[in-house]
Design a protein around this motif. Structure first.
Motif, short mmCIF file in Angstrom:
data_model
loop_
_atom_site.label_atom_id
_atom_site.label_comp_id
_atom_site.label_asym_id
_atom_site.label_seq_id
_atom_site.Cartn_x
_atom_site.Cartn_y
_atom_site.Cartn_z
N ILE A 1 0.94 -1.33 -0.05
CA ILE A 1 -0.07 -0.08 0.06
C ILE A 1 0.88 1.23 0.09
O ILE A 1 0.65 2.18 -0.67
N LYS A 2 1.81 1.18 0.74
CA LYS A 2 2.76 2.35 0.86
C LYS A 2 3.55 2.67 -0.54
O LYS A 2 3.56 3.54 -0.86
N HIS A 3 3.75 1.55 -1.25
CA HIS A 3 4.52 1.69 -2.38
C HIS A 3 3.61 2.10 -3.50
O HIS A 3 4.17 2.88 -4.14
N LEU A 4 2.50 1.60 -3.43
CA LEU A 4 1.58 1.81 -4.58
C LEU A 4 1.16 3.34 -4.35
O LEU A 4 0.97 3.89 -5.36
N THR A 5 0.98 3.93 -3.36
CA THR A 5 0.66 5.28 -3.02
C THR A 5 1.77 6.17 -3.59
O THR A 5 1.40 7.16 -4.02
N ARG A 6 2.80 5.83 -3.20
CA ARG A 6 3.92 6.51 -4.00
C ARG A 6 3.90 6.62 -5.20
O ARG A 6 4.52 7.60 -5.95
N LEU A 7 3.36 5.63 -5.80
CA LEU A 7 3.41 5.51 -7.51
C LEU A 7 2.20 6.33 -7.83
O LEU A 7 2.02 6.38 -9.04
N GLY A 8 1.66 6.80 -7.14
CA GLY A 8 0.03 7.67 -7.44
C GLY A 8 -0.84 6.35 -7.62
O GLY A 8 -1.80 7.00 -8.41
N ILE A 9 -1.13 5.49 -7.35
CA ILE A 9 -1.88 4.61 -7.55
C ILE A 9 -3.04 4.49 -6.43
O ILE A 9 -2.65 4.17 -5.06
N ASP A 10 -4.20 4.85 -6.73
CA ASP A 10 -5.21 5.02 -5.69
C ASP A 10 -5.75 3.55 -5.28
O ASP A 10 -6.10 2.55 -6.09
N ILE A 11 -5.84 3.47 -3.97
CA ILE A 11 -6.61 2.08 -3.05
C ILE A 11 -7.62 2.74 -2.36
O ILE A 11 -7.61 3.56 -1.63
N PRO A 12 -8.65 2.09 -2.60
CA PRO A 12 -9.03 0.91 -3.63
C PRO A 12 -9.62 1.18 -5.12
O PRO A 12 -9.90 0.37 -5.67
N GLN A 13 -9.72 2.42 -5.40
CA GLN A 13 -10.18 2.86 -6.56
C GLN A 13 -9.48 2.07 -7.80
O GLN A 13 -10.21 1.51 -8.62
N HIS A 14 -8.21 2.11 -7.88
CA HIS A 14 -7.45 1.74 -9.17
C HIS A 14 -6.99 -0.03 -8.79
O HIS A 14 -7.16 -0.91 -9.60
N VAL A 15 -6.69 -0.21 -7.42
CA VAL A 15 -6.13 -1.39 -7.02
C VAL A 15 -6.76 -1.73 -5.61
O VAL A 15 -6.71 -0.89 -4.78
#
Length: 208
Positions: A132-146
């Motif tokens: 979750i921390k890594h995807l947030t840094r990539l700008g990927i929204d959780i849970p909307q995108h993943v």
């Protein structure tokens, strides 16, 4: 299994007739009382839940050598869940590097393409928190995108920036059943060994 005493310890206890209860699984070559926890079914339930949420590209993430037996069982449950829904079993979406340092590069590569996963089942909550921390840094929204589902329902999960949906291991039930078996063996040493299975349940939060 890492962290377990040598098998000779269990064999000696068995030979001496000392009341013993095993948790999760029996050592090879021994019979005895055991409270089993099935890793396959909770992993299956996690993937089944994600598929029911509409996810079609479900990845799996964790560190391969963390607990070899549990990893293989949860991997089996993951694949079983995908097959139930006719979803692809894509080995490229099984991200299990040897270390968290390598995981950063592997995850960045996994989520770089257009056909990236829309959900991830994690081997445990610590890996889910890292993801979750890594995807947030990539700008990927959780849970909307993943969407993300963890395993163990540790306290860390509820405290994350995106509270974690997780499979809960019923440790209190495991402890109660183990105590019951131990007292039974002390009071009735002649009684046959019992094998009890306990199940996990999903605890839903924001991440999925």
């Amino acid at each position: 299994t890492p962290g377990m005493p040598p098998l000779d310890v269990y064999y000696d206890l068995h030979k001496l007739g000392i009341p013993t209860v095993f948790l999760v699984r029996l050592p090879k070559g021994l019979d005895g009382n055991v409270v089993r926890f099935d890793n396959i079914q909770p992993a299956f339930k996690a993937v089944d839940y994600l598929a029911e949420c509409g996810c079609e590209r479900i990845a799996m993430f964790g560190i391969r050598h963390a607990n070899p037996d549990a990893v293989q069982e949860r991997l089996e449950g993951y694949r079983k869940g995908l097959r139930k829904h006719g979803l692809p079993v894509n080995d490229d979406w099984i991200c299990m590097p040897d270390s968290l340092d390598k995981a950063r590069a592997d995850l960045s590569m996994l989520f770089a393409g257009h056909n990236r996963p829309d959900a991830v089942f994690c081997l445990n909550d610590v890996y889910a928190a890292f993801l979750i921390k890594h995807l947030t840094r990539l700008g990927i929204d959780i849970p909307q995108h993943v969407k993300v589902v963890g395993f163990d329902n540790k306290s860390i999960g509820a405290q994350l920036s995106v509270p974690l949906t997780s499979m809960e291991v019923p440790v209190d039930v495991i402890g109660e059943r183990a105590a019951d078996l131990l007292l039974r063996q002390i009071r009735h040493p002649e009684a046959n060994f019992k094998k009890i299975a306990v199940n996990a349940k999903i605890v839903k939060r924001v991440s999925a």
